[in-house]
Write an enzyme that holds these catalytic residues in place. Structure first.
Site, PDB file in Angstrom:
ATOM      1  N   HIS A  10      -0.120   9.454  -5.209  1.00 58.43           N
ATOM      2  CA  HIS A  10       1.197   9.677  -4.635  1.00 58.43           C
ATOM      3  C   HIS A  10       2.322   9.413  -5.633  1.00 58.43           C
ATOM      4  O   HIS A  10       3.488   9.699  -5.334  1.00 58.43           O
ATOM      5  CB  HIS A  10       1.381   8.801  -3.393  1.00 58.43           C
ATOM      6  CG  HIS A  10       0.313   9.001  -2.357  1.00 58.43           C
ATOM      7  ND1 HIS A  10      -0.677   8.071  -2.126  1.00 58.43           N
ATOM      8  CD2 HIS A  10       0.065  10.039  -1.529  1.00 58.43           C
ATOM      9  CE1 HIS A  10      -1.478   8.516  -1.181  1.00 58.43           C
ATOM     10  NE2 HIS A  10      -1.063   9.705  -0.804  1.00 58.43           N
ATOM     11  N   CYS A  51      18.522  -6.735   7.816  1.00 61.10           N
ATOM     12  CA  CYS A  51      18.750  -8.058   8.423  1.00 61.10           C
ATOM     13  C   CYS A  51      19.611  -8.973   7.562  1.00 61.10           C
ATOM     14  O   CYS A  51      19.995 -10.058   8.005  1.00 61.10           O
ATOM     15  CB  CYS A  51      17.419  -8.752   8.733  1.00 61.10           C
ATOM     16  SG  CYS A  51      16.486  -9.252   7.268  1.00 61.10           S
ATOM     17  N   CYS A  69      13.021  -6.054   3.752  1.00 60.39           N
ATOM     18  CA  CYS A  69      12.034  -7.132   3.839  1.00 60.39           C
ATOM     19  C   CYS A  69      10.634  -6.553   3.987  1.00 60.39           C
ATOM     20  O   CYS A  69      10.397  -5.683   4.835  1.00 60.39           O
ATOM     21  CB  CYS A  69      12.310  -8.024   5.055  1.00 60.39           C
ATOM     22  SG  CYS A  69      13.901  -8.849   5.016  1.00 60.39           S
ATOM     23  N   HIS A  74      10.806  -4.248   7.305  1.00 61.97           N
ATOM     24  CA  HIS A  74      11.987  -3.382   7.278  1.00 61.97           C
ATOM     25  C   HIS A  74      11.838  -2.292   6.222  1.00 61.97           C
ATOM     26  O   HIS A  74      12.318  -1.169   6.414  1.00 61.97           O
ATOM     27  CB  HIS A  74      13.238  -4.216   7.016  1.00 61.97           C
ATOM     28  CG  HIS A  74      13.566  -5.139   8.155  1.00 61.97           C
ATOM     29  ND1 HIS A  74      14.288  -6.310   7.996  1.00 61.97           N
ATOM     30  CD2 HIS A  74      13.254  -5.069   9.477  1.00 61.97           C
ATOM     31  CE1 HIS A  74      14.411  -6.901   9.171  1.00 61.97           C
ATOM     32  NE2 HIS A  74      13.803  -6.182  10.076  1.00 61.97           N
ATOM     33  N   HIS A  78      11.789   1.925   6.726  1.00 59.55           N
ATOM     34  CA  HIS A  78      12.531   2.864   5.873  1.00 59.55           C
ATOM     35  C   HIS A  78      11.588   3.919   5.299  1.00 59.55           C
ATOM     36  O   HIS A  78      11.913   5.117   5.310  1.00 59.55           O
ATOM     37  CB  HIS A  78      13.222   2.097   4.740  1.00 59.55           C
ATOM     38  CG  HIS A  78      13.838   2.988   3.702  1.00 59.55           C
ATOM     39  ND1 HIS A  78      15.059   3.613   3.878  1.00 59.55           N
ATOM     40  CD2 HIS A  78      13.369   3.378   2.469  1.00 59.55           C
ATOM     41  CE1 HIS A  78      15.327   4.346   2.799  1.00 59.55           C
ATOM     42  NE2 HIS A  78      14.329   4.208   1.933  1.00 59.55           N
ATOM     43  N   HIS A  84       9.774   8.003   2.049  1.00 58.02           N
ATOM     44  CA  HIS A  84       9.812   7.492   0.677  1.00 58.02           C
ATOM     45  C   HIS A  84       8.633   6.524   0.528  1.00 58.02           C
ATOM     46  O   HIS A  84       8.696   5.388   0.976  1.00 58.02           O
ATOM     47  CB  HIS A  84      11.142   6.787   0.407  1.00 58.02           C
ATOM     48  CG  HIS A  84      12.310   7.719   0.414  1.00 58.02           C
ATOM     49  ND1 HIS A  84      13.620   7.274   0.331  1.00 58.02           N
ATOM     50  CD2 HIS A  84      12.378   9.079   0.494  1.00 58.02           C
ATOM     51  CE1 HIS A  84      14.436   8.317   0.345  1.00 58.02           C
ATOM     52  NE2 HIS A  84      13.704   9.421   0.452  1.00 58.02           N
ATOM     53  N   CYS A  97       2.423   1.374  -2.440  1.00 57.21           N
ATOM     54  CA  CYS A  97       2.355   2.714  -1.872  1.00 57.21           C
ATOM     55  C   CYS A  97       2.101   2.592  -0.374  1.00 57.21           C
ATOM     56  O   CYS A  97       1.095   2.001   0.048  1.00 57.21           O
ATOM     57  CB  CYS A  97       1.244   3.529  -2.535  1.00 57.21           C
ATOM     58  SG  CYS A  97       1.020   5.161  -1.770  1.00 57.21           S
ATOM     59  N   CYS A 233      -4.440 -45.433  -3.594  1.00 57.75           N
ATOM     60  CA  CYS A 233      -5.703 -44.876  -3.091  1.00 57.75           C
ATOM     61  C   CYS A 233      -5.552 -44.387  -1.658  1.00 57.75           C
ATOM     62  O   CYS A 233      -6.241 -43.456  -1.233  1.00 57.75           O
ATOM     63  CB  CYS A 233      -6.827 -45.904  -3.197  1.00 57.75           C
ATOM     64  SG  CYS A 233      -6.487 -47.475  -2.363  1.00 57.75           S
ATOM     65  N   HIS A 527      -9.561 -51.243  -0.522  1.00 56.29           N
ATOM     66  CA  HIS A 527      -9.558 -49.996  -1.293  1.00 56.29           C
ATOM     67  C   HIS A 527     -10.028 -48.855  -0.396  1.00 56.29           C
ATOM     68  O   HIS A 527     -10.968 -49.010   0.387  1.00 56.29           O
ATOM     69  CB  HIS A 527     -10.480 -50.125  -2.513  1.00 56.29           C
ATOM     70  CG  HIS A 527     -10.525 -48.882  -3.358  1.00 56.29           C
ATOM     71  ND1 HIS A 527      -9.409 -48.385  -3.995  1.00 56.29           N
ATOM     72  CD2 HIS A 527     -11.563 -48.038  -3.655  1.00 56.29           C
ATOM     73  CE1 HIS A 527      -9.759 -47.294  -4.678  1.00 56.29           C
ATOM     74  NE2 HIS A 527     -11.044 -47.064  -4.478  1.00 56.29           N
TER      75      HIS A 527
END
Length: 573
Positions: A10, A51, A69, A74, A78, A84, A97, A233, A527
């Site tokens: 692509h 946002c 984001c 987001h 798009h 795209h 991709c 410890c 300990h």
């Protein structure tokens, strides 16, 4: 232009006139940002166009001027709307991709990325070996990860060794988990839970690669000693338990913590993320946890100083600080468990404890549910009267624990914890049914089980008259069934009488032991050490910087102070 012989097909749609110049401009201005001017431009312009967020893994569309984001998808919206299909990660510089649904490799694009990154490094006067994660993120020159390119010597070795080396008898199996999905019907019709059953791959196969404790003494990845910085410890043994908690390890090693604190250098979650990377880096030398100690002193001041502290107190303080610092994470405030938080700490460690107070006159019940990170259990020998043993004293097996006459088991402690308790005339509670103060009984049960159950055996007794350590031996099992102690199983324990669950096929409440913290010595001087499970039956003793192999008998014969169990089945709605 013909499609590439390998990789994503692509990218050809992007490689049109001036594509190299455009890609270089994106790397210079919005990814590596070597100059002060480009850093200012990146800080001002690189926000999500939907946002307005600065973080959440911002990606830039390669076809138009759009930042979105990745975490909140987001940029995905798009790409779907505009078709795209390629976007660039503004932190790491990788090309994603949306058709392949993965990050892709293209030789020409990779070459441009390398060239622009080197230019940015020169402008910043940094080298890849000395720039920290924090510096890279804040200065906007990206993470300093370089791709591996084999040398001539390595190419020769690869040609002569095309297959992985055969596992020998001295090797152990690397940690891998096998998932088996099954469907369960829950409650109402049509609702189903997906259940993942976890089991060690070591049970099923012997051909995985490993870094193991074999004849050469080489350590498994994830096993690393910790330097004692002066009576620390108590911290080291808790760090060992946390770094070997499977889901916590997966969270930090997948880089899912996105810090939103004003000062990331003071974030304990960021430091834990670095700590996990150090543990699983393959380094053998002991780690020096000085930054962790400093942050603990900063955020839990009652633990500051070089005096010996209580490991249980440190665990609770550490979980509390991690919980508070996680609030900025994604999903940090969703209500999905008893204290209305869905950070990684609460997802793993938080359970719900149900308290039923029953009026002795009208038998009305008042129920409350409180969150818990651990269960503290009384022991025989303390000033608190211990409920006498009933089942198993004849040598039978209860919850996988073989009773020896007079031996207290973890199940005994849990039965005592969940038995009805008469509050007495001096502790009358106002009954909503009687509208007056009445005597009552109180019973605690488990409403919701955590993924990791931590049991604290109360070995240190502090009272006005007495300060001492209780050394009573408590037998604990490798596998624990919590079904009898659930609120839903309350009927089977009427008046404190234990009944073996009838449904032996119900595995949803079963746990496996994966860590044990022990205390040697007295109340004044002692300990801490820990036992850690790496594989199904492979245990290691962690004594500060020294790690040695241990047997299951060593683990089960130990005194036990903190016991960590991991749920065998995880449910997802």
């Amino acid at each position: 232009m013909s499609p590439p012989a390998a990789g994503c097909c692509h990218v050809t749609g992007f490689k049109v006139e001036n594509w190299k110049q455009n890609l270089r401009a994106i790397y210079q201005c919005f990814v590596w940002s070597g100059s002060a001017e480009t850093r200012k431009r990146k800080a001002k312009s690189c926000i999500c166009h939907m946002c307005g967020a600065h973080l959440n893994r911002l990606h830039s569309c390669l076809y138009c001027v759009f930042f979105g984001c990745f975490t909140k998808k987001h940029i995905h919206e798009h790409a779907k709307t505009k078709r795209h299909n390629l976007a660039i990660d503004l932190l790491y510089g990788g090309i994603y991709c949306f058709m392949c649904q993965d990050y892709i490799y293209d030789k020409d694009m990779e070459q441009i990325a390398k060239e622009e990154q080197r230019k940015a490094w020169k402008l910043q006067a940094f080298t890849p070996t000395v720039v920290s994660h924090y510096q890279c993120t804040m200065t906007g020159i990206g993470e300093k990860y370089s791709t591996w390119e084999p040398t001539k010597r390595e190419l020769e070795l690869l040609r002569h060794n095309p297959k992985r080396r055969k596992i020998t008898t001295n090797c152990t199996i690397a940690v891998k988990q096998k998932c088996r999905m099954r469907s369960m019907q829950s409650g109402g019709a049509g609702s189903a839970l997906n259940v993942i059953e976890f089991s060690s791959a070591a049970e099923h196969r012997t051909d995985t690669t490993t870094i193991a404790v074999g004849a050469s003494g080489q350590l498994n990845v994830g096993l690393r000693g910790l330097i004692n910085l002066g009576n620390t410890c108590f911290m080291n043994c808790i760090v060992q338990a946390l770094t070997h908690t499977p889901l916590l390890r997966d969270f930090f090693l997948s880089d899912r913590h996105k810090c939103e604190m004003q000062s990331p250098s003071s974030c304990l979650v960021c430091e834990m993320s670095t700590l996990f990377q150090e543990f699983y880096s393959g380094h053998r030398s002991p780690h020096i946890p000085y930054r962790l100690l400093h942050l603990v002193w900063t955020h839990a001041r009652h633990l500051a100083g070089y005096e010996q502290q209580d490991a249980h107190e440190f665990l609770i303080a550490a979980l509390d600080v991690l919980h508070r610092h996680c609030k900025g994470d994604d999903n940090g405030k969703k209500a999905n468990n008893p204290n209305h938080c869905n950070c990684i700490i609460d997802q793993i460690f938080t359970g719900g404890l149900q308290s039923d107070v029953t009026c002795q006159v009208c038998h009305g019940v008042s129920t409350t549910i409180d969150p818990f990170w651990d269960i503290s259990l009384d022991l025989p020998g303390s000033s608190t009267p211990f409920w006498p043993l009933s089942p198993g004293s004849d040598g039978s097996v209860v919850n996988g624990e073989s009773h020896v006459s007079g031996t207290t088991t973890l199940t005994d402690c849990l039965r005592r914890f969940t038995r009805p308790e008469h509050l007495g005339s001096s502790a009358k509670i106002k009954c909503s049914g009687c509208h007056s103060y009445q005597e009552s009984t109180k019973q605690l049960t488990m409403k919701k089980l955590p993924i990791v159950a931590c049991f604290h055996l109360k070995r240190f007794e502090h009272s006005a008259k007495l300060r001492r350590k209780i050394t009573t031996y408590v037998s604990f099992p490798l596998e624990l069934d919590m079904t009898p102690f659930m609120a839903s199983s309350k009927e089977s324990r009427m008046n404190g009488q234990y009944q073996q669950p009838t449904d032996s096929l119900n595995n949803d409440n079963k746990y496996s032991l994966f860590a044990v913290v022990n205390h040697q010595g007295t109340l004044e001087s002692g300990h801490y050490t820990s036992f850690i499970r790496q594989h199904k039956d492979q245990w290691f003793k962690c004594d500060d910087a020294i790690i040695t192999k241990a047997s299951i008998k060593d683990v089960l014969d130990s005194e036990g102070y903190l016991l960590f169990y991991h749920k065998q089945f995880l449910e997802y709605e």
